[in-house]
Write a protein that holds these residues in place. Structure first.
Motif, PDB file in Angstrom:
ATOM      1  N   UNK A   1       0.804  -1.220   0.000  1.00 24.83           N
ATOM      2  CA  UNK A   1       0.000   0.000   0.000  1.00 24.83           C
ATOM      3  C   UNK A   1       0.836   1.269   0.000  1.00 24.83           C
ATOM      4  N   UNK A   2       2.098   1.196   0.420  1.00 27.11           N
ATOM      5  CA  UNK A   2       2.944   2.370   0.509  1.00 27.11           C
ATOM      6  C   UNK A   2       4.268   2.125  -0.205  1.00 27.11           C
ATOM      7  N   UNK A   3       4.845   3.198  -0.719  1.00 24.18           N
ATOM      8  CA  UNK A   3       6.218   3.172  -1.192  1.00 24.18           C
ATOM      9  C   UNK A   3       7.057   3.651  -0.018  1.00 24.18           C
ATOM     10  N   UNK A   4       7.882   2.782   0.524  1.00 23.55           N
ATOM     11  CA  UNK A   4       8.699   3.094   1.693  1.00 23.55           C
ATOM     12  C   UNK A   4      10.148   3.304   1.281  1.00 23.55           C
ATOM     13  N   UNK A   5      10.709   4.396   1.721  1.00 24.96           N
ATOM     14  CA  UNK A   5      12.147   4.646   1.617  1.00 24.96           C
ATOM     15  C   UNK A   5      12.565   5.098   3.006  1.00 24.96           C
ATOM     16  N   UNK A   6      13.338   4.266   3.663  1.00 26.09           N
ATOM     17  CA  UNK A   6      13.673   4.550   5.058  1.00 26.09           C
ATOM     18  C   UNK A   6      12.422   4.427   5.901  1.00 26.09           C
ATOM     19  N   UNK A   7      12.105   5.471   6.629  1.00 21.35           N
ATOM     20  CA  UNK A   7      10.908   5.462   7.479  1.00 21.35           C
ATOM     21  C   UNK A   7       9.770   6.282   6.903  1.00 21.35           C
ATOM     22  N   UNK A   8       9.953   6.837   5.716  1.00 20.50           N
ATOM     23  CA  UNK A   8       8.893   7.620   5.095  1.00 20.50           C
ATOM     24  C   UNK A   8       8.109   6.759   4.111  1.00 20.50           C
ATOM     25  N   UNK A   9       6.795   6.921   4.125  1.00 14.41           N
ATOM     26  CA  UNK A   9       5.941   6.157   3.226  1.00 14.41           C
ATOM     27  C   UNK A   9       4.909   7.031   2.544  1.00 14.41           C
ATOM     28  N   UNK A  10       4.725   6.805   1.251  1.00 16.74           N
ATOM     29  CA  UNK A  10       3.726   7.527   0.459  1.00 16.74           C
ATOM     30  C   UNK A  10       2.771   6.486  -0.115  1.00 16.74           C
ATOM     31  N   UNK A  11       1.442   6.693   0.013  1.00 13.55           N
ATOM     32  CA  UNK A  11       0.495   5.709  -0.520  1.00 13.55           C
ATOM     33  C   UNK A  11       0.600   5.583  -2.039  1.00 13.55           C
ATOM     34  N   UNK A  12       0.604   4.344  -2.512  1.00 15.27           N
ATOM     35  CA  UNK A  12       0.712   4.102  -3.950  1.00 15.27           C
ATOM     36  C   UNK A  12      -0.518   4.596  -4.709  1.00 15.27           C
ATOM     37  N   UNK A  13      -1.710   4.498  -4.090  1.00 14.44           N
ATOM     38  CA  UNK A  13      -2.920   4.966  -4.789  1.00 14.44           C
ATOM     39  C   UNK A  13      -2.832   6.461  -5.058  1.00 14.44           C
ATOM     40  N   UNK A  14      -2.194   7.219  -4.154  1.00 11.28           N
ATOM     41  CA  UNK A  14      -2.052   8.650  -4.351  1.00 11.28           C
ATOM     42  C   UNK A  14      -1.039   8.949  -5.457  1.00 11.28           C
ATOM     43  N   UNK A  15       0.027   8.157  -5.484  1.00 12.34           N
ATOM     44  CA  UNK A  15       1.022   8.331  -6.537  1.00 12.34           C
ATOM     45  C   UNK A  15       0.427   8.015  -7.902  1.00 12.34           C
ATOM     46  N   UNK A  16      -0.370   6.942  -7.990  1.00 16.81           N
ATOM     47  CA  UNK A  16      -1.002   6.575  -9.255  1.00 16.81           C
ATOM     48  C   UNK A  16      -1.967   7.648  -9.727  1.00 16.81           C
ATOM     49  N   UNK A  17      -2.591   8.328  -8.766  1.00 13.45           N
ATOM     50  CA  UNK A  17      -3.561   9.367  -9.101  1.00 13.45           C
ATOM     51  C   UNK A  17      -2.877  10.643  -9.587  1.00 13.45           C
ATOM     52  N   UNK A  18      -1.715  10.988  -9.016  1.00 12.89           N
ATOM     53  CA  UNK A  18      -1.081  12.274  -9.281  1.00 12.89           C
ATOM     54  C   UNK A  18       0.090  12.228 -10.258  1.00 12.89           C
ATOM     55  N   UNK A  19       0.671  11.066 -10.487  1.00 11.73           N
ATOM     56  CA  UNK A  19       1.845  10.976 -11.355  1.00 11.73           C
ATOM     57  C   UNK A  19       1.507  10.218 -12.631  1.00 11.73           C
TER      58      UNK A  19
END
Length: 134
Positions: A69-87
């Protein structure tokens, strides 16, 4: 199905939905959309099983994405559904290869997320409520 029967069925379904959504007008709107879709599909009557099926579909959230559900790099995570919607597709592929994610700017309710990649930086606004670790 006549308009009278459509409304009767919609009110019957809305009475069951109001417990889940909390507002009768919202429940009626959802019920009318569902009943109208069934009528357009050619149903003449709504059987008990069709009623229960419609109620289940309206009260249970559908999950279309089964991966992480999230793209994690280190301890930060961004939801993939939001990335798919905006990028777009190229930006999405680049963001998946990011070696660093950080917030460049903040507003009261959002953050400007920067994905550092070998190909350059990709920026995207995100609501603070959905991101992790920023």
């Amino acid at each position: 199905m006549s308009k009278r029967n459509l409304m009767k069925q919609a009110h019957k379904l809305a009475k069951e939905l109001v417990e889940k959504v909390g507002d009768y007008m919202i429940a009626l709107k959802l019920a009318l959309k569902k009943i109208w879709a069934m009528a357009k599909a050619g149903r003449k009557k709504m059987s008990d099983t069709a009623f229960k099926s419609a109620l289940y579909e309206l009260t249970h959230k559908k999950r279309e994405y089964n991966g992480p559900e999230f793209l994690w790099v280190g301890r930060q995570g961004v939801p993939l559904w939001l990335m798919e919607k905006n990028l777009d597709q190229a930006e999405m592929q680049g963001a998946m290869l990011a070696y660093n994610i950080y917030a460049e700017r903040y507003t009261e309710k959002a953050a400007l997320i920067v994905f550092e990649t070998d190909f350059g930086n990709i920026k995207m606004w995100s609501p603070k409520s959905v991101i992790k670790g920023f």
